[in-house]
Scaffold this active site. Structure first.
Site, PDB file in Angstrom:
ATOM      1  N   GLU A  67      77.838  52.929  52.938  1.00 30.05           N
ATOM      2  CA  GLU A  67      77.198  52.626  51.661  1.00 30.05           C
ATOM      3  C   GLU A  67      77.506  53.711  50.636  1.00 30.05           C
ATOM      4  OE1 GLU A  67      73.306  50.200  51.236  1.00 30.05           O
ATOM      5  OE2 GLU A  67      72.699  52.280  50.927  1.00 30.05           O
ATOM      6  N   HIS A  94      82.001  51.487  79.177  1.00 29.95           N
ATOM      7  CA  HIS A  94      82.125  50.215  79.885  1.00 29.95           C
ATOM      8  C   HIS A  94      82.169  49.048  78.898  1.00 29.95           C
ATOM      9  CE1 HIS A  94      81.435  52.028  83.877  1.00 29.95           C
ATOM     10  NE2 HIS A  94      80.749  52.912  83.171  1.00 29.95           N
ATOM     11  N   LYS A 134      72.536  39.899  46.610  1.00 31.38           N
ATOM     12  CA  LYS A 134      71.109  39.719  46.317  1.00 31.38           C
ATOM     13  C   LYS A 134      70.919  38.794  45.114  1.00 31.38           C
ATOM     14  CE  LYS A 134      69.770  44.085  46.035  1.00 31.38           C
ATOM     15  NZ  LYS A 134      68.893  45.280  45.978  1.00 31.38           N
TER      16      LYS A 134
END
EC number: 5.3.1.9
Length: 549
Positions: free
Chosen positions: A355, A386, A514
């Site tokens: 960000e 793993h 947004k």
């Protein structure tokens, strides 16, 4: 803070030429030529943290040229500008002063000619008083019972930092149960509310403006749930506190503004855990431990602001990152903590870095022609071994890695920690030096394997090595050392932003989605077919409406 295109500097041109000389040099070659490499390319901070950057594809000449780049981009004056309260977040006309929040020296820091420290200290004192009342049980809920559970409702910087720190410092926690709700998906708040009792739960609503859509949606759902049990709205004041600056909205919600904890526009969300946003941390580990967290960060702030660049840990890590991102074409960096308590650390700095430096426009408003912020990802070891280490070891992508581990564990069970740390040490060795065809063939011969099998299988067992890593070994994960580690990464991000000529402390990239969501939301209220968007978005919305019934 000067606006300098790094690619136009003499240092960048020198680095490009140097890269041509270095691109085929291996880490194994570098160690073979210099038996003293570890001591030259490692440093200890405050006898609490060892940073080993020797397993990188760098030489002293590489670092000297990278330091020249930092000088040409005037990093030193940029650091002074931030610490002095200059408004270096120019797109929002704001100072950037998370360092003031942990300024344990209490030296004056001015914004618009006003010392911010008295207000910082006043909020800290208010957090101390409030938290002590909650932790001690002096604070009672609406039925006279003490608080047992705290639910932090926030998103982004109002969630990621406090959640990461409270998890990392679980060995220091008190009796209070901590919960975090961030996602506007109703499942998140619903599942948390199943675990708590309205009579003994305190909600912290973390939103500077008290208008953040996700946070306020969750806060109102929490309030509705609470009032179903409590009945009278006057009881809200005993069970909700606000981390905000909007006193009017806080009061309208039913929260006593005496329990509103303020912070300032010079505190960026992803740098806000040191502020009132960290109230959940204080409630989890106590105020004294929170002060230790601040003190560790302040110690790293002093190191960053006063240590010459050649020995400055955030600067060194930043420069090495630029070297890989812009010259070797490495697009990602992995953060790999070998400590289960640190399981949210990579996610926290995924926001912190991406960000901050995920920008394609420079400080002059021009589209850049070089790489800016990398993709950040990671999981705790040994789980990652793993899962995705296969690609790091034998894939076609270069993935520089930061390995982080404590020398002392909080849970000394049997030989668990020795096994964990043996993997920590082994992975960086394996990534650096690999395993040659000759070694694999000899192993097969020693095992008496069929020569035909050997010819077929050997290529798949070869490790090229030459995969770069940093190792950060902490004495122990304490509030102090964690604070220093977080600040180390914060200043690394800032340093890279300065050199890459981008604004690190705004985040305009979060806005468009947004805005469009606010436009789409009213269109979802009824069953009418939508045709106001592109065919893909129309199709998705219309299928959603058909399926929801």
């Amino acid at each position: 803070m000067k606006n300098i295109n790094p690619t136009q500097t003499a240092a960048w041109q020198a680095l490009q030429k140097h890269f041509d000389e270095m691109k085929d040099v291996t880490i194994a070659d570098l160690f073979a030529k210099d038996g003293d490499r570890f001591s030259k390319f490692s440093a200890t901070f405050d006898d609490q943290m060892l940073v080993d950057y020797s397993k990188n594809r760098i030489t002293e000449e590489t670092l000297a040229k990278l330091q020249d780049l930092a000088k040409e981009c005037d990093l030193a004056s940029a650091i002074k500008s931030m610490f002095s309260g200059e408004k270096i977040n120019r797109t929002e006309n704001r100072a950037v002063l998370h360092v003031a929040l942990r300024n344990r020296s209490n030296t004056p820091i001015l914004v618009d000619g006003k010392d911010v420290m008295p207000e910082v200290n006043a909020v800290l004192e208010k957090m101390k008083t409030f938290s002590e009342a909650i932790i001690s049980g002096e604070w009672k809920g609406y039925t006279g019972k003490a608080i047992t559970d705290v639910v932090n409702i926030g998103i982004g910087g109002s969630d990621l930092g406090p959640y990461m720190v409270t998890e990392a410092l679980r060995p220091y926690k008190n009796h209070l149960n901590m919960h975090f709700v961030s996602n506007v998906d109703g499942t998140h708040i619903a599942e948390v509310l199943k675990k708590v009792n309205p009579e003994t739960t305190l909600f912290l609503v973390a939103s500077k403006t008290f208008t953040t859509q996700e946070t306020m949606t969750n806060a109102h759902s929490a309030r509705d749930w609470f009032l179903k049990a409590a009945g009278d709205e006057k009881h809200v004041a005993k069970h909700f506190a606000a981390l905000s600056t909007n006193a009017t909205a806080v009061g309208e919600f039913g929260i006593d503004t005496a329990n509103m904890f303020e912070f300032w526009d010079w505190v960026g969300g992803r740098y806000s855990l040191w502020s009132a946003i960290g109230l959940s941390i204080v409630l989890s580990i106590g105020f004294d431990n929170f002060v230790e967290l601040l003190s560790g960060a302040h110690a790293m702030d002093k190191h960053f602001s006063t240590t010459p660049a050649e020995k400055n840990l955030p600067v060194l890590l930043a420069l090495i990152g630029i070297w890989y991102n812009n010259f070797f074409g490495a697009e990602t960096e992995a953060i790999l903590p070998y400590d289960q308590y640190m399981h949210r650390f990579a996610a926290y700095f995924q926001q912190g870095n991406m960000e901050s430096n995920g920008k394609y426009v420079d400080r002059n408003g021009n589209v850049v022609d070089y790489q800016t912020g990398p993709i950040i990802w990671g999981e705790p070891g040994t789980n990652g071994q793993h899962a995705f280490y296969q690609l790091i070891h034998q894939g076609t992508k270069m993935v520089p890695c930061d390995f982080i581990a404590p020398a002392i564990t909080h849970n000394p069970l049997s030989d668990h920690h020795q096994k964990l740390l043996s993997n920590f040490f082994a992975q960086t060795e394996a990534l650096a030096f690999g395993k040659s065809r000759e070694v694999v063939e000899q192993e097969y011969r020693d095992q008496g394997k069929d020569p035909a099998t050997l010819d077929y299988v050997v290529p798949f067992k070869v490790f090229e090595g030459n995969r770069p890593t940093n190792s950060i070994l902490l004495r122990e994960i304490t509030p102090f050392s964690l604070g220093a580690l977080i600040a180390l990464y914060e200043h690394k991000i800032f340093t890279q932003g300065v050199i890459l000529n981008i604004f690190t402390f705004d985040q305009w990239g979060v806005e468009l989605g947004k805005q469009l969501a606010n436009r789409i939301l009213p269109e979802l209220k009824d069953d009418k077919e939508i045709s106001s968007h592109d065919s893909s978005t129309n199709g998705l919305i219309n299928r959603y409406k058909a399926w929801r019934g």
